[in-house]
Design a protein around this motif. Structure first.
Motif, mmCIF file in Angstrom:
data_model
loop_
_atom_site.group_PDB
_atom_site.id
_atom_site.type_symbol
_atom_site.label_atom_id
_atom_site.label_comp_id
_atom_site.label_asym_id
_atom_site.label_seq_id
_atom_site.Cartn_x
_atom_site.Cartn_y
_atom_site.Cartn_z
ATOM 1 N N SER A 49 88.321 96.823 31.915
ATOM 2 C CA SER A 49 88.645 97.235 30.555
ATOM 3 C C SER A 49 89.208 96.047 29.779
ATOM 4 N N VAL A 50 88.899 96.031 28.484
ATOM 5 C CA VAL A 50 89.437 94.985 27.601
ATOM 6 C C VAL A 50 90.317 95.679 26.561
ATOM 7 N N PRO A 51 91.631 95.716 26.781
ATOM 8 C CA PRO A 51 92.525 96.393 25.833
ATOM 9 C C PRO A 51 92.525 95.719 24.469
ATOM 10 N N VAL A 52 92.388 96.504 23.415
ATOM 11 C CA VAL A 52 92.408 96.008 22.043
ATOM 12 C C VAL A 52 93.529 96.728 21.294
ATOM 13 N N ASN A 53 94.442 95.978 20.731
ATOM 14 C CA ASN A 53 95.521 96.568 19.942
ATOM 15 C C ASN A 53 95.758 95.723 18.699
ATOM 16 N N ALA A 54 96.633 96.192 17.838
ATOM 17 C CA ALA A 54 96.883 95.514 16.556
ATOM 18 C C ALA A 54 97.444 94.109 16.754
ATOM 19 N N ARG A 55 98.304 93.929 17.733
ATOM 20 C CA ARG A 55 98.909 92.621 17.965
ATOM 21 C C ARG A 55 97.853 91.606 18.386
ATOM 22 N N ARG A 56 96.955 92.002 19.277
ATOM 23 C CA ARG A 56 95.907 91.085 19.723
ATOM 24 C C ARG A 56 94.901 90.781 18.604
ATOM 25 N N LEU A 57 94.593 91.795 17.800
ATOM 26 C CA LEU A 57 93.670 91.569 16.686
ATOM 27 C C LEU A 57 94.241 90.552 15.702
ATOM 28 N N GLU A 58 95.543 90.664 15.419
ATOM 29 C CA GLU A 58 96.174 89.720 14.504
ATOM 30 C C GLU A 58 96.196 88.309 15.090
ATOM 31 N N PHE A 93 94.046 87.117 17.257
ATOM 32 C CA PHE A 93 92.648 86.681 17.245
ATOM 33 C C PHE A 93 92.265 86.146 15.855
ATOM 34 N N ARG A 94 92.594 86.891 14.812
ATOM 35 C CA ARG A 94 92.288 86.481 13.441
ATOM 36 C C ARG A 94 93.039 85.205 13.062
ATOM 37 N N SER A 95 94.333 85.137 13.425
ATOM 38 C CA SER A 95 95.144 83.986 13.054
ATOM 39 C C SER A 95 94.638 82.706 13.702
ATOM 40 N N ASN A 96 94.252 82.785 14.989
ATOM 41 C CA ASN A 96 93.768 81.588 15.689
ATOM 42 C C ASN A 96 92.462 81.073 15.092
ATOM 43 N N ILE A 97 91.600 81.986 14.662
ATOM 44 C CA ILE A 97 90.337 81.566 14.053
ATOM 45 C C ILE A 97 90.590 80.889 12.708
ATOM 46 N N ILE A 104 84.475 81.659 17.852
ATOM 47 C CA ILE A 104 84.834 83.085 17.904
ATOM 48 C C ILE A 104 84.825 83.591 19.346
ATOM 49 N N CYS A 105 83.799 83.186 20.112
ATOM 50 C CA CYS A 105 83.708 83.636 21.514
ATOM 51 C C CYS A 105 84.873 83.109 22.344
ATOM 52 N N ASN A 106 85.213 81.856 22.156
ATOM 53 C CA ASN A 106 86.322 81.275 22.925
ATOM 54 C C ASN A 106 87.638 81.970 22.600
ATOM 55 N N GLU A 107 87.881 82.202 21.307
ATOM 56 C CA GLU A 107 89.121 82.862 20.919
ATOM 57 C C GLU A 107 89.157 84.312 21.390
ATOM 58 N N PHE A 108 88.014 84.956 21.387
ATOM 59 C CA PHE A 108 87.956 86.345 21.874
ATOM 60 C C PHE A 108 88.308 86.412 23.359
ATOM 61 N N ASN A 109 87.718 85.521 24.156
ATOM 62 C CA ASN A 109 87.984 85.510 25.596
ATOM 63 C C ASN A 109 89.432 85.134 25.910
ATOM 64 N N ASN A 110 90.003 84.259 25.085
ATOM 65 C CA ASN A 110 91.393 83.857 25.319
ATOM 66 C C ASN A 110 92.389 84.933 24.880
#
Length: 234
Positions: free
Chosen positions: A133-142, A144-148, A172-178
């Motif tokens: 499973s790949v947990p997705v929450n608001a903190r991780r989304l923020e 992810f967006r900030s690093n990009i 985008i792929c690298n930041e998503f995996n990280n």
């Protein structure tokens, strides 16, 4: 008391002398159940308990409720000790396994009847199924967006749109995996009630069985208020 442990089954044989008080017997059985629960195996408890299940008594109710609270049910409710003056059901077999066959053997040299039970043998090789499973929450989304956004200015812009697209896609792929790291869960890791329940939880469930039984004949206002008070405190 004697106990034999097999690969998937634990068999316990018990003799409770008539002189033994029920409270002493229950305290000992609580310790036995606490050890049995840790094994997570099928259980068979048999023997001479000197508690007549054919007699309507408070000890009888407590006795059966105690075993029932641990998922163990008696297989016999007919006379197992027959004498010239009495006919009682003081010998029994309690188990958490549905029997294939059961019967009582009479006309033995003893005044106690024999009890025979056949249980299914199930040899299951447990396969540890896993799910990723790949947990997705608001903190991780923020994050992810900030690093990009931070790394966009460092991209090498060229007139070749294919090169720019490939560079952006790789970022985008690298930041998503990280950011969205995966977690592996075992589908067989869920514990049963007997694995996690403490002795206190079993006693509370035991008390609940007593209240359910008392509700069948006690319809007083005092009893209803008493039950409401208990569940309100919980």
């Amino acid at each position: 008391m004697a106990c034999v442990e097999f690969e998937h089954l634990i068999v316990v044989s018990i003799y409770r002398p008539p002189c033994c008080t029920y409270d002493t017997f229950e305290n000992i059985m609580e310790k036995v159940f606490a050890k049995l629960n840790k094994q997570n195996k099928s259980v068979v408890i048999c023997g001479d308990f000197n508690i007549n299940l054919l007699e309507a008594s408070s000890i009888n109710i407590k006795f059966r409720s105690l075993f029932k609270s641990y998922g163990l049910f008696n297989l016999f409710i007919e006379p197992t000790r027959i004498s010239q003056s009495s006919s009682t059901c003081i010998d029994n077999i309690f188990t958490n396994v549905k029997p294939l066959h059961k019967c009582i053997i009479q006309k033995l040299s003893s005044d106690h009847c024999g009890q025979v039970v056949s249980l299914p043998y199930v040899h299951k090789k447990q396969v540890d199924e896993k799910v990723v499973s790949v947990p997705v929450n608001a903190r991780r989304l923020e994050k992810f967006r900030s690093n990009i956004v931070k790394k966009l200015p460092s991209l090498s812009y060229q007139n070749d749109p294919n090169f720019l697209y490939g560079t952006l896609f790789k970022l985008i792929c690298n930041e998503f995996n990280n950011t969205f790291t995966s977690k592996t869960f075992s589908l067989n890791s869920r514990k049963s009630f007997n694995e996690w329940a403490t002795v206190g939880v079993h006693k509370s469930r035991h008390r609940l069985y007593d209240l359910y039984h008392e509700r069948s004949y006690n319809h007083s206002v005092e009893f209803r208020e008493y039950v409401k008070k208990i569940f309100k405190n919980i």
